[in-house]
Write a protein that holds these residues in place. Structure first.
Motif, short mmCIF file in Angstrom:
data_model
loop_
_atom_site.label_atom_id
_atom_site.label_comp_id
_atom_site.label_asym_id
_atom_site.label_seq_id
_atom_site.Cartn_x
_atom_site.Cartn_y
_atom_site.Cartn_z
N GLN A 92 0.89 -1.10 0.12
CA GLN A 92 -0.05 -0.31 0.20
C GLN A 92 0.91 1.54 0.39
OE1 GLN A 92 -3.03 0.28 3.46
NE2 GLN A 92 -0.65 0.70 5.15
N SER A 93 0.34 2.03 -0.39
CA SER A 93 1.41 3.57 -1.47
C SER A 93 0.44 4.64 -0.46
CB SER A 93 1.69 3.68 -2.39
OG SER A 93 3.07 2.01 -2.14
N VAL A 94 1.10 5.52 -1.06
CA VAL A 94 -0.30 7.54 -0.97
C VAL A 94 1.06 7.84 -2.03
CG1 VAL A 94 -0.46 9.47 0.64
CG2 VAL A 94 -0.09 6.99 1.87
N LEU A 95 -0.66 8.20 -2.09
CA LEU A 95 0.49 9.57 -3.59
C LEU A 95 0.74 10.49 -3.51
CD1 LEU A 95 0.31 10.03 -6.93
CD2 LEU A 95 -1.97 10.71 -7.28
N LEU A 96 1.78 10.53 -3.20
CA LEU A 96 2.57 12.26 -2.72
C LEU A 96 3.45 12.83 -3.38
CD1 LEU A 96 3.98 9.64 -0.01
CD2 LEU A 96 2.00 11.60 0.81
N ARG A 97 2.82 14.19 -3.14
CA ARG A 97 3.74 15.07 -4.61
C ARG A 97 5.08 15.02 -4.32
NH1 ARG A 97 1.46 17.08 -8.49
NH2 ARG A 97 0.12 18.30 -8.23
N GLY A 98 5.78 15.16 -4.75
CA GLY A 98 7.77 15.40 -5.06
C GLY A 98 7.70 14.44 -4.31
N VAL A 99 6.81 12.60 -4.55
CA VAL A 99 7.48 11.31 -4.00
C VAL A 99 7.34 10.62 -5.28
CG1 VAL A 99 7.32 9.93 -2.24
CG2 VAL A 99 7.45 11.88 -1.34
N ASN A 100 6.17 10.77 -5.55
CA ASN A 100 5.74 9.57 -6.52
C ASN A 100 5.05 10.12 -7.01
OD1 ASN A 100 3.27 9.45 -4.97
ND2 ASN A 100 3.74 7.33 -3.76
N ASP A 101 5.08 11.16 -7.94
CA ASP A 101 3.74 11.97 -8.57
C ASP A 101 3.98 11.50 -9.90
OD1 ASP A 101 5.27 13.83 -7.94
OD2 ASP A 101 4.82 15.43 -7.85
N SER A 102 4.55 10.94 -10.48
CA SER A 102 4.43 10.80 -12.43
C SER A 102 4.92 9.24 -12.01
CB SER A 102 6.50 11.56 -12.09
OG SER A 102 6.99 9.97 -12.08
N ALA A 103 4.20 8.58 -13.26
CA ALA A 103 4.25 7.81 -13.83
C ALA A 103 5.27 7.48 -13.98
CB ALA A 103 3.39 7.98 -15.67
N GLU A 104 6.48 7.37 -13.93
CA GLU A 104 8.03 7.16 -14.14
C GLU A 104 8.22 6.47 -12.36
OE1 GLU A 104 8.02 9.07 -17.68
OE2 GLU A 104 7.33 9.56 -15.57
N ALA A 105 7.78 7.26 -11.50
CA ALA A 105 8.21 6.98 -9.84
C ALA A 105 6.88 5.96 -9.54
CB ALA A 105 7.96 8.37 -8.67
N LEU A 106 6.22 6.40 -10.24
CA LEU A 106 5.29 5.10 -9.65
C LEU A 106 5.30 3.81 -10.53
CD1 LEU A 106 1.30 6.99 -10.04
CD2 LEU A 106 2.64 6.45 -8.12
N GLU A 107 5.58 3.47 -11.84
CA GLU A 107 6.26 2.14 -11.92
C GLU A 107 7.28 1.09 -11.42
OE1 GLU A 107 7.53 0.82 -16.92
OE2 GLU A 107 6.74 2.78 -16.05
N ALA A 108 8.35 2.96 -11.44
CA ALA A 108 8.97 2.19 -10.70
C ALA A 108 8.77 1.25 -8.84
CB ALA A 108 10.90 2.90 -9.75
N LEU A 109 7.83 1.95 -8.29
CA LEU A 109 7.89 1.39 -7.11
C LEU A 109 6.70 0.42 -7.08
CD1 LEU A 109 6.85 2.12 -4.05
CD2 LEU A 109 4.69 3.36 -4.95
N PHE A 110 5.92 -0.11 -8.61
CA PHE A 110 5.02 -1.00 -8.25
C PHE A 110 6.12 -2.05 -8.72
CE2 PHE A 110 1.12 1.77 -9.47
CZ PHE A 110 1.38 2.40 -8.05
N GLY A 131 -4.22 11.87 -10.37
CA GLY A 131 -3.82 10.34 -10.05
C GLY A 131 -4.42 9.69 -11.07
N LEU A 132 -5.66 10.09 -11.25
CA LEU A 132 -5.98 9.81 -12.78
C LEU A 132 -5.55 9.78 -13.62
CD1 LEU A 132 -9.76 10.41 -11.51
CD2 LEU A 132 -8.42 7.65 -11.66
N ALA A 133 -4.92 10.76 -14.76
CA ALA A 133 -4.11 10.76 -15.46
C ALA A 133 -3.09 9.83 -15.36
CB ALA A 133 -3.92 12.19 -15.57
N LEU A 134 -1.78 10.03 -13.99
CA LEU A 134 -1.91 9.48 -13.88
C LEU A 134 -1.40 7.00 -13.99
CD1 LEU A 134 0.59 10.61 -10.52
CD2 LEU A 134 1.38 10.80 -13.23
N LEU A 135 -2.52 7.39 -13.77
CA LEU A 135 -2.59 5.85 -13.74
C LEU A 135 -2.88 5.10 -15.41
CD1 LEU A 135 -5.16 4.96 -10.74
CD2 LEU A 135 -3.36 4.50 -10.95
N ARG A 136 -3.79 6.30 -16.26
CA ARG A 136 -3.74 6.26 -17.46
C ARG A 136 -2.37 5.84 -18.24
NH1 ARG A 136 -8.40 9.74 -16.42
NH2 ARG A 136 -7.36 11.52 -16.79
N ALA A 137 -1.46 7.12 -17.79
CA ALA A 137 -0.75 7.33 -18.13
C ALA A 137 0.25 5.61 -17.93
CB ALA A 137 0.72 8.00 -17.36
#
Length: 332
Positions: free
Chosen positions: A245-263, A295-301
Motif C-alpha cells: 500500500q502506498s500514498v500518492l505524494l507530491r514530490g515523492v511518486n507523482d510521476s508515471a515513472e516513479a509509480l512504475e518503478a515503485l510497483f 492521480g487518474l491521469a498517472l494511472l492512465r499513463a
C-alpha cells in the motif's frame, strides 16, 4: 546517492530531534529552528536504514521528503481535518475501531519505527508508544470474541511489528482461535524502514493456521533495499501473503515513472501492489497533495506499461468515516 559519492557510515540509532538530524548531515543549521518547532507537536523518527537512503545534496530527495520534518506541517489548510478517517466515532473501546460490519482494527500500540510527515494519525502516534495496558488489551480481545459479525481482524496502530515477537504472537493466536475470525491482516512500515526487526522469531510468530496478510507501506522504489527484500523474503517463507500500500505524494511518486518503478520494485520483492491511497487531509500535509484528476491521469499513463499484477486500486477515504471508495483504475 550520486555516482562516485561514498556512502555515509551507518548510524547507530534512530534520529529523533533536529539536533540529531543536523549531526547526521541531513538538516542544515538554518533549518533547525523550524524543525524544532515542528517537533513540539509531531514526533520525529528516522531509522539508520532510512537515513542512509537520503541524499542530503538533493533538495528534492523523495526519501527525505517523506521523513524529514518541514515547518509547513504547522500550517493547517482550510480543507484539512484533525481526524480525517473519523476513527473516533467508530471506537467502541480503546484500541478498537469498527467502521465496517465484517472487519475491525486492533491498535495495540501507537509507536512506529519512523514518523511519516503525511500520516493521518500524526496527532496520536509517538515514541511514548500508546501501548494498550494488559487490561485494555484483554478488553479489546474480548470485544473481538463477542462480536461474531467481524470476520477479519486488522492490526495497525502505530506499527504492530514494533511489538516483541512473543506479544505479537500471543495477540495473533488469540484472534486466530476465534471461530468467526477467518483472516488476519497487519499494516506495517517495518520491513522497509527497519528490516532488522524482522527476526526469525518475529517471522515465526506470524505463522498461523489461518490466512495472514501483511500490507507493507512503501512509497518509493528506493525503499526496497537489499535488507528490505531479505526481510520480506523471510516473511514470505513464513507463509505471510504480502500486499503493498502506498500514498500518492507530491514530490515523492507523482510521476508515471516513479509509480512504475515503485510497483515493479514491489513485485520483485514478492509484494502485490494493493492500494494506492489518495492523501488523507491531515493537518499540515497540503504540500503532499496531488489532485485526484492528476492521480487518474498517472494511472492512465501506466496503461500497457506494466503487468496487471502491478496495478493497485486507487482509493480515497470518504468524509465522516464512510470508508474507502475506489477511484480507479478506470481507463476509458
Amino acid at each position: 546517492m550520486p555516482d562516485g559519492t561514498p556512502p555515509r557510515p551507518p548510524l547507530a540509532r534512530t534520529l529523533r530531534s533536529a539536533e540529531d538530524l543536523h549531526a547526521a548531515g541531513l538538516l542544515p543549521e538554518a533549518a533547525m529552528a523550524g524543525v524544532t518547532a515542528v517537533s513540539t507537536r509531531y514526533s520525529i523518527a528516522v531509522t539508520p536504514g532510512v537515513a542512509a537512503l537520503i541524499d542530503p545534496a538533493d533538495p528534492a530527495d523523495p526519501i527525505a521528503r517523506q521523513y524529514l520534518p518541514h515547518p509547513d506541517e504547522l500550517v493547517t489548510a482550510p480543507h484539512e481535518q484533525a481526524d480525517p478517517t473519523a476513527d473516533a466515532p467508530f471506537t467502541p473501546l480503546p484500541g478498537v475501531v469498527h467502521r465496517y460490519p465484517d472487519r475491525a482494527l486492533l491498535k495495540p500500540l501507537l509507536a512506529c519505527p519512523v514518523y511519516c510527515r503525511f500520516c493521518f494519525r500524526r496527532e496520536a502516534v509517538g515514541p511514548d508508544g500508546g501501548l494498550l495496558t494488559e487490561a485494555q488489551l484483554e478488553a479489546a480481545l474480548d470485544w473481538f470474541a463477542r462480536t461474531p459479525a467481524v470476520r477479519e481482524a486488522i492490526l495497525t496502530g502505530g506499527d504492530p511489528l514494533m511489538l516483541s515477537a512473543r506479544r505479537l504472537g500471543t495477540i495473533l493466536q488469540r484472534l486466530a482461535a476465534l471461530p468467526h475470525i477467518e483472516l488476519l491482516r497487519i499494516h506495517s512500515r517495518v520491513p522497509v524502514a527497519a528490516p532488522g526487526l524482522v527476526t526469525p522469531a518475529l517471522a515465526a510468530a506470524l505463522e498461523l493456521e489461518k490466512p495472514l496478510y501483511l500490507c507493507v507501506h512503501a512509497n518509493h522504489a528506493r525503499e526496497f533495499t537489499p535488507s528490505a527484500r531479505a526481510a520480506l523474503g523471510r516473511l514470505h517463507r513464513a507463509g505471510v501473503v504480502l500486499l503493498g500500500q502506498s500514498v500518492l505524494l507530491r514530490g515523492v511518486n507523482d510521476s508515471a515513472e516513479a509509480l512504475e518503478a515503485l510497483f515493479r520494485a514491489m513485485l520483485r520483492a514478492r509484494v502485490k501492489p494493493y492500494y494506492l491511497h489518495q492523501l488523507d487531509p491531515a493537518p499540515g500535509t497540503a504540500r503532499f497533495h496531488v489532485p485526484v484528476e492528476e492521480g487518474l491521469a498517472l494511472l492512465r499513463a501506466l496503461r500497457g506499461r506494466v503487468s496487471g499484477l502491478a496495478w493497485p486500486t486507487y482509493v480515497q477515504e470518504t468524509p465522516g468515516g464512510g470508508g474507502k471508495v475506489p477511484l480507479g483504475p478506470a481507463l476509458g
